[in-house]
Write a protein that holds these residues in place. Structure first.
Motif, PDB file in Angstrom:
ATOM      1  N   VAL A   1     -12.502   0.672   4.776  1.00 52.46           N
ATOM      2  CA  VAL A   1     -11.479   1.499   5.417  1.00 52.46           C
ATOM      3  C   VAL A   1     -10.906   2.502   4.417  1.00 52.46           C
ATOM      4  O   VAL A   1     -10.706   3.674   4.742  1.00 52.46           O
ATOM      5  CB  VAL A   1     -10.357   0.621   6.013  1.00 52.46           C
ATOM      6  N   ALA A   2     -10.667   2.038   3.197  1.00 56.23           N
ATOM      7  CA  ALA A   2     -10.118   2.928   2.172  1.00 56.23           C
ATOM      8  C   ALA A   2     -11.079   4.081   1.867  1.00 56.23           C
ATOM      9  O   ALA A   2     -10.656   5.231   1.715  1.00 56.23           O
ATOM     10  CB  ALA A   2      -9.812   2.137   0.901  1.00 56.23           C
ATOM     11  N   ARG A   3     -12.382   3.770   1.790  1.00 56.38           N
ATOM     12  CA  ARG A   3     -13.379   4.818   1.531  1.00 56.38           C
ATOM     13  C   ARG A   3     -13.422   5.813   2.690  1.00 56.38           C
ATOM     14  O   ARG A   3     -13.524   7.032   2.488  1.00 56.38           O
ATOM     15  CB  ARG A   3     -14.756   4.198   1.308  1.00 56.38           C
ATOM     16  N   ALA A   4     -13.356   5.290   3.909  1.00 55.23           N
ATOM     17  CA  ALA A   4     -13.382   6.166   5.083  1.00 55.23           C
ATOM     18  C   ALA A   4     -12.161   7.070   5.112  1.00 55.23           C
ATOM     19  O   ALA A   4     -12.257   8.268   5.388  1.00 55.23           O
ATOM     20  CB  ALA A   4     -13.450   5.327   6.362  1.00 55.23           C
ATOM     21  N   ARG A   5     -11.007   6.508   4.806  1.00 55.55           N
ATOM     22  CA  ARG A   5      -9.768   7.289   4.817  1.00 55.55           C
ATOM     23  C   ARG A   5      -9.837   8.398   3.754  1.00 55.55           C
ATOM     24  O   ARG A   5      -9.450   9.539   4.002  1.00 55.55           O
ATOM     25  CB  ARG A   5      -8.568   6.376   4.551  1.00 55.55           C
ATOM     26  N   GLU A   6     -10.334   8.041   2.599  1.00 51.49           N
ATOM     27  CA  GLU A   6     -10.443   9.029   1.519  1.00 51.49           C
ATOM     28  C   GLU A   6     -11.407  10.152   1.901  1.00 51.49           C
ATOM     29  O   GLU A   6     -11.130  11.333   1.669  1.00 51.49           O
ATOM     30  CB  GLU A   6     -10.912   8.346   0.242  1.00 51.49           C
ATOM     31  N   SER A   7     -12.528   9.792   2.507  1.00 53.91           N
ATOM     32  CA  SER A   7     -13.527  10.787   2.893  1.00 53.91           C
ATOM     33  C   SER A   7     -12.985  11.736   3.959  1.00 53.91           C
ATOM     34  O   SER A   7     -13.150  12.959   3.874  1.00 53.91           O
ATOM     35  CB  SER A   7     -14.783  10.081   3.412  1.00 53.91           C
ATOM     36  N   LEU A   8     -12.328  11.187   4.963  1.00 54.90           N
ATOM     37  CA  LEU A   8     -11.795  12.006   6.052  1.00 54.90           C
ATOM     38  C   LEU A   8     -10.642  12.884   5.576  1.00 54.90           C
ATOM     39  O   LEU A   8     -10.516  14.041   5.981  1.00 54.90           O
ATOM     40  CB  LEU A   8     -11.352  11.111   7.200  1.00 54.90           C
ATOM     41  N   ALA A   9      -9.804  12.345   4.717  1.00 56.49           N
ATOM     42  CA  ALA A   9      -8.705  13.138   4.178  1.00 56.49           C
ATOM     43  C   ALA A   9      -9.252  14.296   3.342  1.00 56.49           C
ATOM     44  O   ALA A   9      -8.757  15.428   3.428  1.00 56.49           O
ATOM     45  CB  ALA A   9      -7.790  12.259   3.326  1.00 56.49           C
ATOM     46  N   HIS A  10     -10.286  14.040   2.556  1.00 53.57           N
ATOM     47  CA  HIS A  10     -10.908  15.094   1.763  1.00 53.57           C
ATOM     48  C   HIS A  10     -11.456  16.190   2.670  1.00 53.57           C
ATOM     49  O   HIS A  10     -11.342  17.387   2.359  1.00 53.57           O
ATOM     50  CB  HIS A  10     -12.024  14.511   0.901  1.00 53.57           C
ATOM     51  N   HIS A  11     -12.035  15.799   3.794  1.00 57.50           N
ATOM     52  CA  HIS A  11     -12.572  16.768   4.754  1.00 57.50           C
ATOM     53  C   HIS A  11     -11.481  17.725   5.234  1.00 57.50           C
ATOM     54  O   HIS A  11     -11.759  18.891   5.538  1.00 57.50           O
ATOM     55  CB  HIS A  11     -13.194  16.023   5.934  1.00 57.50           C
ATOM     56  N   LEU A  12     -10.240  17.234   5.302  1.00 59.68           N
ATOM     57  CA  LEU A  12      -9.116  18.032   5.789  1.00 59.68           C
ATOM     58  C   LEU A  12      -8.247  18.572   4.648  1.00 59.68           C
ATOM     59  O   LEU A  12      -7.163  19.095   4.901  1.00 59.68           O
ATOM     60  CB  LEU A  12      -8.261  17.190   6.737  1.00 59.68           C
ATOM     61  N   SER A  13      -8.735  18.445   3.406  1.00 61.78           N
ATOM     62  CA  SER A  13      -7.978  18.876   2.226  1.00 61.78           C
ATOM     63  C   SER A  13      -6.593  18.233   2.209  1.00 61.78           C
ATOM     64  O   SER A  13      -5.568  18.895   2.006  1.00 61.78           O
ATOM     65  CB  SER A  13      -7.855  20.404   2.176  1.00 61.78           C
ATOM     66  N   ALA A  14      -6.571  16.935   2.427  1.00 61.89           N
ATOM     67  CA  ALA A  14      -5.321  16.191   2.454  1.00 61.89           C
ATOM     68  C   ALA A  14      -5.438  14.968   1.552  1.00 61.89           C
ATOM     69  O   ALA A  14      -6.503  14.677   0.995  1.00 61.89           O
ATOM     70  CB  ALA A  14      -4.996  15.762   3.885  1.00 61.89           C
ATOM     71  N   ARG A  15      -4.341  14.258   1.411  1.00 63.59           N
ATOM     72  CA  ARG A  15      -4.325  13.013   0.633  1.00 63.59           C
ATOM     73  C   ARG A  15      -4.632  11.844   1.554  1.00 63.59           C
ATOM     74  O   ARG A  15      -4.243  11.868   2.739  1.00 63.59           O
ATOM     75  CB  ARG A  15      -2.959  12.821  -0.010  1.00 63.59           C
ATOM     76  N   PRO A  16      -5.294  10.817   1.037  1.00 64.15           N
ATOM     77  CA  PRO A  16      -5.608   9.661   1.892  1.00 64.15           C
ATOM     78  C   PRO A  16      -4.387   9.044   2.553  1.00 64.15           C
ATOM     79  O   PRO A  16      -4.465   8.594   3.702  1.00 64.15           O
ATOM     80  CB  PRO A  16      -6.275   8.680   0.916  1.00 64.15           C
ATOM     81  N   ASP A  17      -3.256   9.027   1.853  1.00 63.69           N
ATOM     82  CA  ASP A  17      -2.072   8.401   2.452  1.00 63.69           C
ATOM     83  C   ASP A  17      -1.382   9.291   3.480  1.00 63.69           C
ATOM     84  O   ASP A  17      -0.344   8.918   4.044  1.00 63.69           O
ATOM     85  CB  ASP A  17      -1.082   7.960   1.374  1.00 63.69           C
ATOM     86  N   GLU A  18      -1.952  10.469   3.745  1.00 62.05           N
ATOM     87  CA  GLU A  18      -1.431  11.337   4.797  1.00 62.05           C
ATOM     88  C   GLU A  18      -2.180  11.150   6.119  1.00 62.05           C
ATOM     89  O   GLU A  18      -1.865  11.828   7.098  1.00 62.05           O
ATOM     90  CB  GLU A  18      -1.535  12.804   4.365  1.00 62.05           C
ATOM     91  N   LEU A  19      -3.155  10.247   6.147  1.00 63.39           N
ATOM     92  CA  LEU A  19      -3.995  10.063   7.330  1.00 63.39           C
ATOM     93  C   LEU A  19      -3.844   8.654   7.872  1.00 63.39           C
ATOM     94  O   LEU A  19      -3.980   7.672   7.133  1.00 63.39           O
ATOM     95  CB  LEU A  19      -5.466  10.324   6.970  1.00 63.39           C
ATOM     96  N   ILE A  20      -3.557   8.547   9.163  1.00 60.07           N
ATOM     97  CA  ILE A  20      -3.552   7.229   9.798  1.00 60.07           C
ATOM     98  C   ILE A  20      -4.591   7.220  10.908  1.00 60.07           C
ATOM     99  O   ILE A  20      -4.907   8.261  11.491  1.00 60.07           O
ATOM    100  CB  ILE A  20      -2.169   6.841  10.357  1.00 60.07           C
ATOM    101  N   PHE A  21      -5.135   6.041  11.185  1.00 64.36           N
ATOM    102  CA  PHE A  21      -6.152   5.900  12.218  1.00 64.36           C
ATOM    103  C   PHE A  21      -5.491   5.515  13.542  1.00 64.36           C
ATOM    104  O   PHE A  21      -4.546   4.728  13.582  1.00 64.36           O
ATOM    105  CB  PHE A  21      -7.192   4.854  11.812  1.00 64.36           C
ATOM    106  N   THR A  22      -6.038   6.084  14.622  1.00 68.56           N
ATOM    107  CA  THR A  22      -5.566   5.801  15.974  1.00 68.56           C
ATOM    108  C   THR A  22      -6.782   5.590  16.870  1.00 68.56           C
ATOM    109  O   THR A  22      -7.916   5.603  16.400  1.00 68.56           O
ATOM    110  CB  THR A  22      -4.727   6.971  16.530  1.00 68.56           C
ATOM    111  N   SER A  23      -6.520   5.461  18.165  1.00 66.02           N
ATOM    112  CA  SER A  23      -7.630   5.298  19.109  1.00 66.02           C
ATOM    113  C   SER A  23      -8.228   6.642  19.511  1.00 66.02           C
ATOM    114  O   SER A  23      -9.242   6.680  20.197  1.00 66.02           O
ATOM    115  CB  SER A  23      -7.150   4.567  20.369  1.00 66.02           C
ATOM    116  N   GLY A  24      -7.618   7.741  19.090  1.00 62.75           N
ATOM    117  CA  GLY A  24      -8.148   9.053  19.446  1.00 62.75           C
ATOM    118  C   GLY A  24      -7.039  10.081  19.561  1.00 62.75           C
ATOM    119  O   GLY A  24      -5.856   9.800  19.318  1.00 62.75           O
TER     120      GLY A  24
END
Length: 381
Positions: free
Chosen positions: A47-70
């Motif tokens: 989960v941590a790797r996924a969060r880091e990868s997705l945040a990087h895609h959006l030029s954001a920090r991992p702790d700025e991204l939360i997961f939801t159902s959509g």
């Protein structure tokens, strides 16, 4: 073979993504919240790797991204979650547009019933809301602006990046529903947008997973209040056991799509050109500003035909829709096309064609155009 021309509704899961999801379902199936064994530890690291990868895609920090159902859940959390702060600060003015998805319009209706003043901009025939139209409505008590990235019916791209730059120096927050643009137009979403909602199933990830980017302004974070309670997951904003397979699948889908994005955009545009060429034998109008549109969505109104009847004529050629999958059971005119000032006859007959090139190329474009032309001429095939 029936070609799939409803990719704005959902997409086929990428085989590479399906393989990853299956692995985390039947082999590494641990709960990322379990701290006492290796199954849980591996899930937490994934989960941590996924969060880091997705945040990087959006030029954001991992702790700025939360997961939801959509995106629908993310929209509700962004809009309704900011409301208590607005009420406390006596800032109850919200600017949005009349062409938003129902996942934004209905939460805004709820806020209106709670005393918020919701100002909906009608964009006119272009289907594109101007930055100036937003800025001229700003007031000291404007809590937020909510504007979609890419319209789900017309494919028209909204100027969210430019708007973000303008609003960043104000106290007004910007929320963007990026369900249709996520992955496809990442540069726009790397702008300083405060809140970005997205889903995975529009780019080859499984249904049921997405996220909300909550971008900081310096040291300050957007003051959201949770809508649900029952655990400390996701910064205490979204409780519940994390769906590890879906989260890892979402990150994999973005990785796969990003590697193919340039080619994908070119192929989507090439298919669009061939399709429009084949439709020259028919009588239609294109809905929306074609200078600011994604290459994989077309919205057309065919003269003199009923859209639902035409879909039945085309069922052996392509799977397509009149508009948003969330309102496809309704036969009323599209609220998007109506808000653009398009005549009711055309707004009632808007047909949305949306595609991924690998599935769209199964379409016999010439036959597709001929069926429509014959139907318009009164020949029933």
């Amino acid at each position: 073979m029936v070609a799939y021309l409803d990719a704005a509704a959902t997409t086929r899961v990428s085989p590479q993504v399906a393989e990853v999801v299956l692995h985390w379902m039947i082999e590494d199936f641990g709960n990322s919240g379990s701290r006492t064994h290796e199954y849980g530890a591996r899930a937490k690291r994934a989960v941590a790797r996924a969060r880091e990868s997705l945040a990087h895609h959006l030029s954001a920090r991992p702790d700025e991204l939360i997961f939801t159902s959509g995106a629908t859940e993310s929209n509700n959390l962004a809009l309704l979650g900011l409301a208590p702060y607005g009420e406390k600060q006596n800032r109850r003015h919200i600017i949005s547009s009349a062409i938003e998805h129902k996942a934004v319009l209905e939460p805004l209706e709820h806020l209106s019933s709670r005393g918020f003043e919701v100002d909906l901009i009608e964009p006119g025939p272009s289907g594109r809301v101007s930055v100036e139209a937003v800025l001229e409505r700003l007031r000291p008590d404007t809590l937020m602006v909510s504007l979609m990235h890419v319209n789900n019916e017309t494919g028209v791209i909204q100027p969210v990046a430019e708007l973000a730059e303008q609003l960043r120096t104000t106290s007004t927050y910007l929320h963007v529903d990026a369900a249709q643009g996520f992955g496809k137009l990442p540069d726009d979403l790397r702008a300083p947008i405060d809140l970005v909602s997205f889903s995975g199933h529009k780019i080859g990830a499984p249904k049921g997973v997405g996220g909300l980017l909550i971008r900081r302004r310096g040291r300050d974070t957007v003051p959201l209040t949770p809508l649900m309670y029952g655990g400390g997951q996701e910064r205490k904003l979204r409780p519940g056991t994390l769906p590890v397979p879906l989260i890892v699948g979402l990150a994999k889908a973005v990785e796969v799509f990003e590697s193919e994005r340039t080619k994908w955009l070119a192929e989507a545009a090439e298919f669009r050109n061939r399709l429009l060429k084949a439709l020259e034998k028919t009588r239609f109008r294109l809905n929306g500003d074609q200078e600011h549109v994604v290459p994989h969505i077309l919205n057309l109104s065919f003269e003199g035909v009923d859209a639902e009847a035409l879909i039945l004529q085309l069922k052996d050629y392509a799977a397509l829709a009149t508009g948003s999958a969330c309102t496809s059971a309704s036969y009323t005119p599209s609220h998007v096309l109506s808000a653009m000032g398009i005549p009711e006859a055309d707004a009632s007959n808007g047909l949305r064609l949306s595609w991924f090139p690998d599935q769209a190329n199964e379409l016999d474009i010439e036959d597709f155009g001929n069926v429509i032309a014959n139907y318009q001429a009164g020949i029933r095939t």
